[in-house]
Design an enzyme around this catalytic site. Structure first.
Site, short mmCIF file in Angstrom:
data_model
loop_
_atom_site.label_atom_id
_atom_site.label_comp_id
_atom_site.label_asym_id
_atom_site.label_seq_id
_atom_site.Cartn_x
_atom_site.Cartn_y
_atom_site.Cartn_z
N ASP A 98 27.73 48.24 69.89
CA ASP A 98 28.44 48.74 71.07
C ASP A 98 27.46 49.34 72.07
OD1 ASP A 98 28.11 50.79 69.05
OD2 ASP A 98 29.33 52.12 70.28
N GLU A 160 29.04 53.43 67.60
CA GLU A 160 27.95 54.40 67.51
C GLU A 160 27.96 55.32 68.71
OE1 GLU A 160 24.03 56.25 67.96
OE2 GLU A 160 25.04 54.93 69.37
#
Ligand SMILES: [Zn+2]
Length: 420
Positions: A98, A160
């Site tokens: 991400d 994350e």
């Protein structure tokens, strides 16, 4: 470039006698893969399944089966794949899929199209951390050839950037492998410096519900803002009490507690029935998190009890905004030395001002360091970039790693205490 495009480069690559030619080809492959990865707009709020499909298909073409670890609603997944002998201790390479959002940022070119200007590749996630991901994937064919005695584990997470919320399930799977990795390298951007430590962090949002009413009749209401203020004061006192325990590797050298926002109330003559409060704690590695959490819970419980005494419908809901432990791999540990050698560096390891998933791996008993290409100073901003030279240097690290996969690793070399 599509998967087919990358596959063309892979199949077009002959066995090159000259190493420089191979390195040039691998850099071209890295760049092509990075272009593909950047084209997936994997902002944390969105599904990452398309990029997971892509990586899975790429690995499948190399004959490698990856395992998905999905989130609760199936909208996102981590990937775990092993290259080489599963029954041997190996090296885990960790990355997140991400990226942070681009909204409101003034980009010079499309953030989702890899764009080269003067040796720099621009795009959201180039430094943080699809550059590392591309380097790892580009070296999968080499790992396949080289990993006769030591496996490489590919560990790719999601969420994350929301505070390491996606990785715990993945880390649990990694730790539960028949033979867990002897070492984990988290490829967050450190300019390929070996980073051995960072603080942990947890952050929460409190949604405080009281009972509204006229301020003249406050004895029939329950003031949510007052409850938020009481909690704020309690957290401040708690934070100051933690400053006696210090670790000079960090600035500040103590665990901090911070209230970042407190909102509530609409008018002077109304008792506010609603307030929200956000706070965080940045914790020294080794902090007794259970004890700290218990002290915080006590502060919240006391405020809740006062509200409930006024209004039985009152309450305080707690949401986790981020949660990861600190990292404190010893400076002279085998893990630090091993990765420094891979990075071609003899500089002292550094500590990081930002958090990573490394603390989760370390807490699971896997010696872990952070080392990856790019610069965190360029991350999260408009015109994020990574240098082609940086990708090449990270490629050299992967080639050195491949050179270690033909002999077994001894996990005792990496675990604490450091070996001589
Ligand atoms: Zn990152």
């Amino acid at each position: 470039m599509t998967i087919q495009g990358v596959a063309d480069i892979l199949t077009a690559e002959p066995d090159q006698p000259a190493q420089t030619t191979t390195q040039t080809t691998t850099l071209a492959r890295t760049r092509a893969i990075l272009a593909d990865l950047i084209a997936f707009p994997t902002e944390s709020a969105r599904s990452n399944l398309a990029i997971v499909d892509y990586i899975e298909a790429y690995l499948a073409r190399e004959g490698i089966t990856a395992r998905r670890i999905p989130n609760a609603d199936g909208s996102k997944a981590s990937l775990l794949a092993t290259i080489g002998p599963e029954g041997q201790p190996g090296v885990a390479l960790s990355a997140h899929t991400d990226v942070v959002p681009v909204a409101g940022q003034d980009w010079s070119s499309d953030p989702w199209t890899l764009t080269e200007r003067e040796g720099r590749l621009y795009g959201r996630g180039t430094s943080d951390m699809k550059g590392f991901l591309a380097v790892v994937l580009a070296h999968v064919p080499l790992f396949k050839q080289a990993a006769t005695h030591t496996p490489v584990h590919l560990c790719f997470s999601y969420d994350e950037e929301l505070g390491c919320l996606g990785a715990p399930d993945l880390v649990a799977e990694v730790a539960a492998l028949p033979v867990p990795p002897a070492l984990c390298i988290v490829g967050e951007p450190t300019a390929l410096k070996v980073a051995r430590a960072h603080k942990g962090k947890f952050a929460r949002r409190l949604t405080i519900t009281g009972r509204g009413g006229h301020s003249a009749l406050l004895h029939r209401a329950a003031n949510a803002v007052e409850a938020g203020a009481e909690i704020t004061v309690g957290l401040g006192v708690l934070g100051r009490s933690l400053r006696g325990e210090t670790n000079e590797a960090f600035d500040p050298p103590w665990t901090s507690v911070h209230v970042g926002s407190l909102h509530g109330g609409t008018a002077l003559n109304l008792v506010p029935d609603h307030a929200t409060l956000e706070f965080e704690a940045r914790t020294l590695p080794g902090t007794d998190l259970d004890s700290l959490n218990a002290r915080i819970a006590l502060i919240i419980d006391e405020a809740r009890a006062r509200l409930l005494a006024q209004a039985p419908e009152a309450g305080i809901a707690i949401a986790t905004l981020s949660d990861y432990p600190g990292l404190d791999t010893p400076e002279d540990s085998g893990a630090v030395r091993f990765v420094a050698a891979l990075a071609g560096s003899n500089a002292a390891p550094v500590t990081l001002a930002f958090g990573t998933e490394a603390g989760l791996y370390a807490r699971a008993g896997i010696p872990t360091v952070v080392c990856g290409p790019g610069d965190i100073g360029r991350a999260h901003k408009a015109d994020e970039w990574i240098g082609l030279d940086e990708l090449a240097q990270a490629g050299a690290l992967m080639v050195r790693l491949a050179g270690r996969l033909g002999t077994p690793l001894a996990p005792s070399d990496f675990a604490r205490p450091a070996f001589a």
